[in-house]
Design an enzyme around this catalytic site. Structure first.
Site, PDB file in Angstrom:
ATOM      1  N   GLU A 284       0.639  -1.043  -0.209  1.00 51.12           N
ATOM      2  CA  GLU A 284      -0.087   0.049   0.082  1.00 51.12           C
ATOM      3  C   GLU A 284       0.580   1.262   0.406  1.00 51.12           C
ATOM      4  O   GLU A 284       0.366   2.073  -0.169  1.00 51.12           O
ATOM      5  CB  GLU A 284      -1.335  -0.101   1.329  1.00 51.12           C
ATOM      6  CG  GLU A 284      -2.561  -0.712   1.417  1.00 51.12           C
ATOM      7  CD  GLU A 284      -3.001  -1.435   0.000  1.00 51.12           C
ATOM      8  OE1 GLU A 284      -2.736  -0.149  -0.131  1.00 51.12           O
ATOM      9  OE2 GLU A 284      -3.384  -2.255  -0.297  1.00 51.12           O
ATOM     10  N   ASN A 350     -10.719   2.643   3.102  1.00 49.06           N
ATOM     11  CA  ASN A 350     -10.809   1.813   1.716  1.00 49.06           C
ATOM     12  C   ASN A 350     -11.896   1.296   0.511  1.00 49.06           C
ATOM     13  O   ASN A 350     -12.176   1.319  -0.475  1.00 49.06           O
ATOM     14  CB  ASN A 350      -8.967   1.143   1.026  1.00 49.06           C
ATOM     15  CG  ASN A 350      -8.565   0.699   0.049  1.00 49.06           C
ATOM     16  OD1 ASN A 350      -8.739   2.103  -0.906  1.00 49.06           O
ATOM     17  ND2 ASN A 350      -8.404  -0.693  -0.532  1.00 49.06           N
ATOM     18  N   TRP A 368     -16.880  10.536 -13.704  1.00 50.32           N
ATOM     19  CA  TRP A 368     -16.206  10.144 -12.366  1.00 50.32           C
ATOM     20  C   TRP A 368     -14.884  11.552 -11.118  1.00 50.32           C
ATOM     21  O   TRP A 368     -14.910  11.074 -10.021  1.00 50.32           O
ATOM     22  CB  TRP A 368     -14.666   9.320 -12.110  1.00 50.32           C
ATOM     23  CG  TRP A 368     -14.039   9.549 -13.384  1.00 50.32           C
ATOM     24  CD1 TRP A 368     -13.882   9.292 -14.435  1.00 50.32           C
ATOM     25  CD2 TRP A 368     -12.598   9.922 -13.609  1.00 50.32           C
ATOM     26  NE1 TRP A 368     -12.368   9.515 -15.037  1.00 50.32           N
ATOM     27  CE2 TRP A 368     -12.361  10.372 -14.317  1.00 50.32           C
ATOM     28  CE3 TRP A 368     -11.602  11.012 -11.917  1.00 50.32           C
ATOM     29  CZ2 TRP A 368     -10.420  10.986 -14.434  1.00 50.32           C
ATOM     30  CZ3 TRP A 368     -10.755  10.790 -12.274  1.00 50.32           C
ATOM     31  CH2 TRP A 368      -9.801  11.634 -13.688  1.00 50.32           C
ATOM     32  N   TRP A 391      -9.426   7.158  -8.586  1.00 53.57           N
ATOM     33  CA  TRP A 391     -10.825   7.208  -9.118  1.00 53.57           C
ATOM     34  C   TRP A 391     -10.795   7.375 -10.958  1.00 53.57           C
ATOM     35  O   TRP A 391     -11.564   6.006 -10.715  1.00 53.57           O
ATOM     36  CB  TRP A 391     -11.125   8.914  -8.913  1.00 53.57           C
ATOM     37  CG  TRP A 391     -12.267   9.019  -7.944  1.00 53.57           C
ATOM     38  CD1 TRP A 391     -11.962   9.744  -6.530  1.00 53.57           C
ATOM     39  CD2 TRP A 391     -13.110   9.006  -7.628  1.00 53.57           C
ATOM     40  NE1 TRP A 391     -13.002   9.554  -5.597  1.00 53.57           N
ATOM     41  CE2 TRP A 391     -14.167   9.533  -6.302  1.00 53.57           C
ATOM     42  CE3 TRP A 391     -14.585   8.028  -8.542  1.00 53.57           C
ATOM     43  CZ2 TRP A 391     -15.211   9.591  -5.633  1.00 53.57           C
ATOM     44  CZ3 TRP A 391     -15.585   8.273  -8.243  1.00 53.57           C
ATOM     45  CH2 TRP A 391     -15.847   9.078  -6.994  1.00 53.57           C
TER      46      TRP A 391
HETATM   47  P1  FAD Z   1      -4.112   1.482   5.291  1.00 57.43           P
HETATM   48  O1  FAD Z   1      -3.875   0.389   4.408  1.00 57.43           O
HETATM   49  O2  FAD Z   1      -3.187   1.112   6.464  1.00 57.43           O
HETATM   50  O3  FAD Z   1      -2.285   2.141   3.905  1.00 57.43           O
HETATM   51  C1  FAD Z   1      -1.112   2.801   4.723  1.00 57.43           C
HETATM   52  C2  FAD Z   1      -1.201   3.765   3.757  1.00 57.43           C
HETATM   53  O4  FAD Z   1      -0.766   3.717   2.596  1.00 57.43           O
HETATM   54  C3  FAD Z   1      -2.052   5.082   3.674  1.00 57.43           C
HETATM   55  O5  FAD Z   1      -2.280   5.837   4.625  1.00 57.43           O
HETATM   56  C4  FAD Z   1      -1.911   5.452   1.842  1.00 57.43           C
HETATM   57  O6  FAD Z   1      -0.814   7.088   2.376  1.00 57.43           O
HETATM   58  C5  FAD Z   1      -0.925   4.783   1.560  1.00 57.43           C
HETATM   59  N1  FAD Z   1      -2.333   3.978   0.747  1.00 57.43           N
HETATM   60  C6  FAD Z   1      -2.627   3.024   0.744  1.00 57.43           C
HETATM   61  N2  FAD Z   1      -4.352   2.525   0.217  1.00 57.43           N
HETATM   62  C7  FAD Z   1      -3.304   3.262  -1.587  1.00 57.43           C
HETATM   63  C8  FAD Z   1      -4.015   3.551  -2.463  1.00 57.43           C
HETATM   64  N3  FAD Z   1      -4.749   2.686  -2.556  1.00 57.43           N
HETATM   65  N4  FAD Z   1      -3.187   4.309  -2.648  1.00 57.43           N
HETATM   66  C9  FAD Z   1      -2.306   5.255  -2.631  1.00 57.43           C
HETATM   67  N5  FAD Z   1      -1.983   5.115  -1.396  1.00 57.43           N
HETATM   68  C10 FAD Z   1      -2.171   4.650  -0.166  1.00 57.43           C
HETATM   69  N6  FAD Z   1      -5.504   7.898  -0.432  1.00 57.43           N
HETATM   70  C11 FAD Z   1      -4.944   9.128   0.460  1.00 57.43           C
HETATM   71  O7  FAD Z   1      -4.410   8.714   0.946  1.00 57.43           O
HETATM   72  N7  FAD Z   1      -5.675   9.844  -0.085  1.00 57.43           N
HETATM   73  C12 FAD Z   1      -7.077   9.874  -0.701  1.00 57.43           C
HETATM   74  O8  FAD Z   1      -7.494  11.061  -0.868  1.00 57.43           O
HETATM   75  C13 FAD Z   1      -7.001   8.923  -0.977  1.00 57.43           C
HETATM   76  N8  FAD Z   1      -8.494   9.168  -2.479  1.00 57.43           N
HETATM   77  C14 FAD Z   1      -9.091   7.458  -2.205  1.00 57.43           C
HETATM   78  C15 FAD Z   1     -10.752   7.251  -3.493  1.00 57.43           C
HETATM   79  C16 FAD Z   1     -10.705   6.335  -3.848  1.00 57.43           C
HETATM   80  C17 FAD Z   1     -11.305   6.872  -4.810  1.00 57.43           C
HETATM   81  C18 FAD Z   1      -9.857   5.230  -3.533  1.00 57.43           C
HETATM   82  C19 FAD Z   1     -10.273   3.854  -4.620  1.00 57.43           C
HETATM   83  C20 FAD Z   1      -8.860   5.553  -2.990  1.00 57.43           C
HETATM   84  C21 FAD Z   1      -8.169   6.567  -2.130  1.00 57.43           C
HETATM   85  N9  FAD Z   1      -7.972   6.995  -1.598  1.00 57.43           N
HETATM   86  C22 FAD Z   1      -6.975   7.972  -0.839  1.00 57.43           C
HETATM   87  C23 FAD Z   1      -6.222   5.455  -1.252  1.00 57.43           C
HETATM   88  C24 FAD Z   1      -6.592   4.017   0.427  1.00 57.43           C
HETATM   89  O9  FAD Z   1      -8.566   4.391  -0.039  1.00 57.43           O
HETATM   90  C25 FAD Z   1      -6.477   4.844   1.865  1.00 57.43           C
HETATM   91  O10 FAD Z   1      -4.908   5.674   1.809  1.00 57.43           O
HETATM   92  C26 FAD Z   1      -6.535   4.719   2.869  1.00 57.43           C
HETATM   93  O11 FAD Z   1      -8.058   3.758   2.434  1.00 57.43           O
HETATM   94  C27 FAD Z   1      -6.424   5.209   4.594  1.00 57.43           C
HETATM   95  O12 FAD Z   1      -6.649   4.341   5.399  1.00 57.43           O
HETATM   96  P2  FAD Z   1      -5.476   4.331   5.812  1.00 57.43           P
HETATM   97  O13 FAD Z   1      -4.102   4.823   6.260  1.00 57.43           O
HETATM   98  O14 FAD Z   1      -6.038   2.832   7.163  1.00 57.43           O
HETATM   99  O15 FAD Z   1      -4.583   3.080   4.609  1.00 57.43           O
END
Ligand code: FAD
Ligand code: FO1
Length: 480
Positions: A284, A350, A368, A391
């Site tokens: 991630e 997520n 989108w 997105w």
């Molecule tokens: P964890 O699961 O603990 O992941 C650790 C870190 O990895 C996150 O804090 C984040 O920095 C990074 N990460 C995780 N998944 C992704 C991913 N798919 N893409 C990029 N980085 C990721 N993330 C954002 O930080 N900002 C956004 O604006 C954002 N918008 C999103 C929009 C959509 C439509 C989707 C499908 C995903 C988006 N994400 C975004 C990715 C992801 O959903 C979030 O990073 C995640 O839910 C944050 O929760 P966490 O810190 O507990 O993640």
């Protein structure tokens, strides 16, 4: 000229493990921080109150950290192109340092600030990529091109050696009272509250602002969740993810510090399953870097679809349906629960981000980019690269190789919220209904009326067929 170096913070709001700040401090012990409250960002129509509240909280803590180190963090409420050169000139600063960023706005802003500083004869140092483990350009295909597909990017990215955390700025020298008096007319103000800037956020944030809270959260996650992350991360009712996203967006924690925590977590286990889970979390972090590299090399991503079939797509763009989606009133419980979580907390799980994004684009056939903007207006972690990447991925307009992805809300709930725990949490008005009804979304009309919950605004099966048909036509047209 004094020994003073100004360090310009933007999305690196900490004094530990900060590459640019460490480089400035190595050169001079007189380092003073600056943050510019920038109308060019704050007056855009995609800034979330929760995000600004988080940002201001980080700045409050950062001011304390500077004070403890013996220096200051100055706040300017000016355009950095004007404010920084003026401040540097008034204080006779030897140099201004900052870390680089991938966003198109940042790159234009930074170029203009660099020119204005050079004109005033102030040296600049801007080579450090603090927010990434690997800089754009360091992870490339065999032929030297940027990756457009995640899996080979990950393979290459994960093989490369990662830097250790940068040393913390310890005892620094700040401005004398006389210098502080000189700085004031250059636009230095006391740090305002978010509401003074026009952003009202009264609910709790998913993660408290600042470096201390981010470090505590990282430690808790590594202790309690990381070893089962690969499984637990799928269930929105479970707190199985790190919730570090706002800290990573604003650099309240250093990415090298985060990586070091994964090394430690690996060292602490012999279980193959736990190691696999830690690796999944690392993937991630790599997604985050993949999208930032993509934004750097393909800045047009910010303006629209990457893939041809989704350019000029005949969206329905029904405004009432969009409103229903925003408010969590579509009649699809998992979608509505997720949108209510977003509206009330500034964060969404997520799995649910993927479900609601698929629903907006494939079921409601709404552009989108409307969803992308709404997310930015609400998310505490709203980040151009990650949000745009998410997105584009969900809309099948992005770079990845599997183009058409349609989520069925009922099967998603059945798999990932089988007891409707998440749905009940966010849709209290229908919490007493049977689990089967909540999960499948098949709620009898009279029950909908009784609980004032909307009937489904579209039929998933029908909409899916229409979307596929439209997509086929677009794809064929793109080939001609
Ligand atoms: P964890 O699961 O603990 O992941 C650790 C870190 O990895 C996150 O804090 C984040 O920095 C990074 N990460 C995780 N998944 C992704 C991913 N798919 N893409 C990029 N980085 C990721 N993330 C954002 O930080 N900002 C956004 O604006 C954002 N918008 C999103 C929009 C959509 C439509 C989707 C499908 C995903 C988006 N994400 C975004 C990715 C992801 O959903 C979030 O990073 C995640 O839910 C944050 O929760 P966490 O810190 O507990 O993640
Ligand atoms: N950075 C700033 O330097 N000044 C700001 O006022 C500012 C506000 C802000 C609000 C929301 C948000 O998501 C980010 C914000 N940032 C701000 C950080 C911003 O991401 C970076 O400045 C980027 O380099 C801009 O492209």
């Amino acid at each position: 000229m004094s020994d003073l170096i100004l360090f310009w913070h933007r999305r690196d709001l900490r004094i530990s493990d900060n590459l640019g700040l460490a480089a400035a401090y190595q050169r001079s012990s007189k380092v003073v921080g600056v943050f510019c409250l920038d109308a060019g960002i704050l007056e855009r129509d995609d800034v979330a109150p929760a995000r600004v509240a988080y940002l201001i909280g980080c700045l409050q803590e950062l001011q304390q950290r500077y004070a403890e180190a013996g220096s200051q963090l100055l706040i300017l409420h000016t355009d950095p192109r004007v404010g920084l050169p003026q401040l540097a000139a008034v204080l006779g600063a030897k140099a201004v340092y900052w870390n680089r960023d991938v966003e198109p706005y940042a790159r234009n802003r930074d170029r203009a600030v660099a020119e204005a500083l050079k004109e005033k004869g102030v040296e600049i140092r801007t080579k450090t990529w603090d927010q990434l483990l690997h800089a754009p350009g360091d992870v490339q295909t065999g032929s030297g091109a940027p990756y457009t597909v995640y899996t080979p990017f990950w393979r290459n990215w994960s093989r490369q050696t990662k830097a250790d955390p940068a040393p913390k700025m310890e005892k620094a020298q700040g401005l004398s009272p006389n210098e502080q008096a000189q700085a004031e007319p250059a636009g230095v103000i006391s740090l305002p509250d978010a509401k003074d800037l026009g952003f009202v956020w009264q609910n709790d944030l998913p993660l408290l602002s600042g470096e201390k809270a981010a470090r505590t959260q990282l430690a808790r996650f590594c202790e309690e969740c990381i070893q089962t992350y690969d499984i637990e991360r799928n269930f929105p009712a479970v707190l199985g993810t790190s919730q570090l996203s706002s800290a990573l967006k604003f650099g309240a924690i250093g990415i090298r510090t985060v990586w070091a925590a994964t090394i430690e977590a690996l060292e602490q286990t012999r279980s193959d399953q736990a190691r696999a889970a830690i690796n999944t979390w690392r993937q991630e972090l790599a997604w985050r870097e993949f999208y930032q590299h993509a934004m750097y090399f393909f800045p047009d991503l910010a303006d629209g679809p990457y893939r041809q079939p989704l350019k000029n797509f005949p969206w329905d763009n029904n405004k009432d349906q969009f409103q229903a989606w925003c408010e969590g009133k579509t009649g699809y419980p998992i979608v509505d629960a997720a949108m209510r979580q977003l509206n009330q907390t500034g964060w969404m799980h997520n799995r649910c981000r993927m479900i609601v994004a698929s629903f907006l684009t494939k079921d409601l056939m709404i552009n989108w980019q409307w969803g992308e903007q709404y997310f930015m207006q609400k998310l505490v972690d709203g980040d151009l690269s990650a949000n745009n990447g998410g997105w584009q991925w969900s809309a099948s307009s992005g770079m990845d190789s599997k183009p058409l992805r349609i989520f069925n809300p009922a099967s998603q709930s059945q798999k990932f919220d089988p007891d409707a725990e998440y749905i009940r949490q966010w849709l209290p008005e229908i919490r007493s209904l049977d689990t089967a009804m909540l999960v499948t979304g098949k709620i009898p009309e009279d029950e909908c009326e009784r609980y004032n919950y909307p009937a489904p605004i579209v039929d998933h099966k029908e909409q899916q067929a229409i979307f596929k048909q439209k997509y086929r036509i677009q794809k064929a047209a793109a080939r001609d």
